[in-house]
Design an enzyme around this catalytic site. Sequence first.
Site, short mmCIF file in Angstrom:
data_model
loop_
_atom_site.label_atom_id
_atom_site.label_comp_id
_atom_site.label_asym_id
_atom_site.label_seq_id
_atom_site.Cartn_x
_atom_site.Cartn_y
_atom_site.Cartn_z
N GLN A 34 0.78 -1.45 0.04
CA GLN A 34 0.08 -0.10 -0.07
C GLN A 34 0.90 1.35 0.07
OE1 GLN A 34 -2.46 -0.38 3.51
NE2 GLN A 34 -1.05 0.17 4.98
N HIS A 61 1.17 -4.69 3.01
CA HIS A 61 -0.08 -4.68 3.84
C HIS A 61 -0.32 -6.06 4.32
CE1 HIS A 61 -4.85 -4.23 4.11
NE2 HIS A 61 -4.36 -4.56 5.04
N PHE A 111 -1.07 -4.79 14.43
CA PHE A 111 -1.11 -4.95 12.84
C PHE A 111 -0.78 -6.40 12.57
CE2 PHE A 111 0.35 -3.36 8.44
CZ PHE A 111 -0.85 -3.89 7.78
N HIS A 114 -2.69 -9.09 13.80
CA HIS A 114 -4.20 -9.33 12.86
C HIS A 114 -3.58 -9.99 11.53
CE1 HIS A 114 -7.57 -8.36 10.59
NE2 HIS A 114 -6.82 -7.85 9.77
N GLU A 115 -2.58 -9.63 10.91
CA GLU A 115 -2.13 -10.39 9.70
C GLU A 115 -1.99 -11.99 9.91
OE1 GLU A 115 -2.34 -9.00 6.59
OE2 GLU A 115 -3.57 -7.43 7.60
N LYS A 118 -5.39 -13.80 11.01
CA LYS A 118 -6.34 -13.71 10.08
C LYS A 118 -5.85 -14.64 8.71
CE LYS A 118 -9.49 -11.29 7.29
NZ LYS A 118 -10.16 -9.62 6.95
N HIS A 119 -4.78 -14.16 8.14
CA HIS A 119 -4.20 -14.90 7.01
C HIS A 119 -2.89 -15.55 7.14
CE1 HIS A 119 -6.40 -11.92 4.94
NE2 HIS A 119 -5.95 -10.88 5.75
#
Length: 227
Positions: A34, A61, A111, A114-115, A118-119
Amino acid sequence: MKSKFSILFKLLILQHLSVLCFSQEFDFFYFVQQWPGAYCDTKHSCCYPKTGKPAADFGIHGLWPNYKDGSWPSNCDPDSVFDKSQISDLIRSMEKDWPSLSCPSSNGLRFWSHEWEKHGTCSESELDHREYFETALKLKQKVNLLKVLKDAGIEPDDGFYSLESIKNAIKEGTGFAPGIECNKDSGHNNQLYQVYLCVDTSGSQLIECPLLPRSRCGDGDIQFPKF
């Protein structure tokens, strides 16, 4: 005895299904970078990390497992939580190449957590905790988007450029067609926000995208904002 055997068998089946769920296969990764100038130039604004204003460069990102049908897995293993100790020697590189611009100002851990949760947990069939972050950092070094665009005369100078010229420059520089996502600034200008490139399931090679995300860039030229 039969009852105990039946319960044990069911537990083993559930355990097997649980492992399959947590290590499910996927078809490719989106490697998403990003542009901070576009992230910050919206009504939501941004907050610089506690380490200070990031460099005027594309930031990571995420590295997102996807399926060829357009769907994607998420939050695949609730027991696999982000562990800073496993990537302690990568933190400095992550602060530079994977900064958080969300508010309030942070050290990036929220951050990155979360990454991963989630991923990253959906890539555990290929990449473990450390490999996931290390792979994304290596891809960032391999794909220098800012240099690719500048070499084509596309500068982050608040100027406007055609979507095709941006796509062509990135394809020329990387060898692969990108997905481009735009957002809008307070003046409703479409801005270059995120660039998607596709990567094989090992995380090592760029590939042609089986599917590209919607651009949301409209029909006119798009702005490459300053940062």
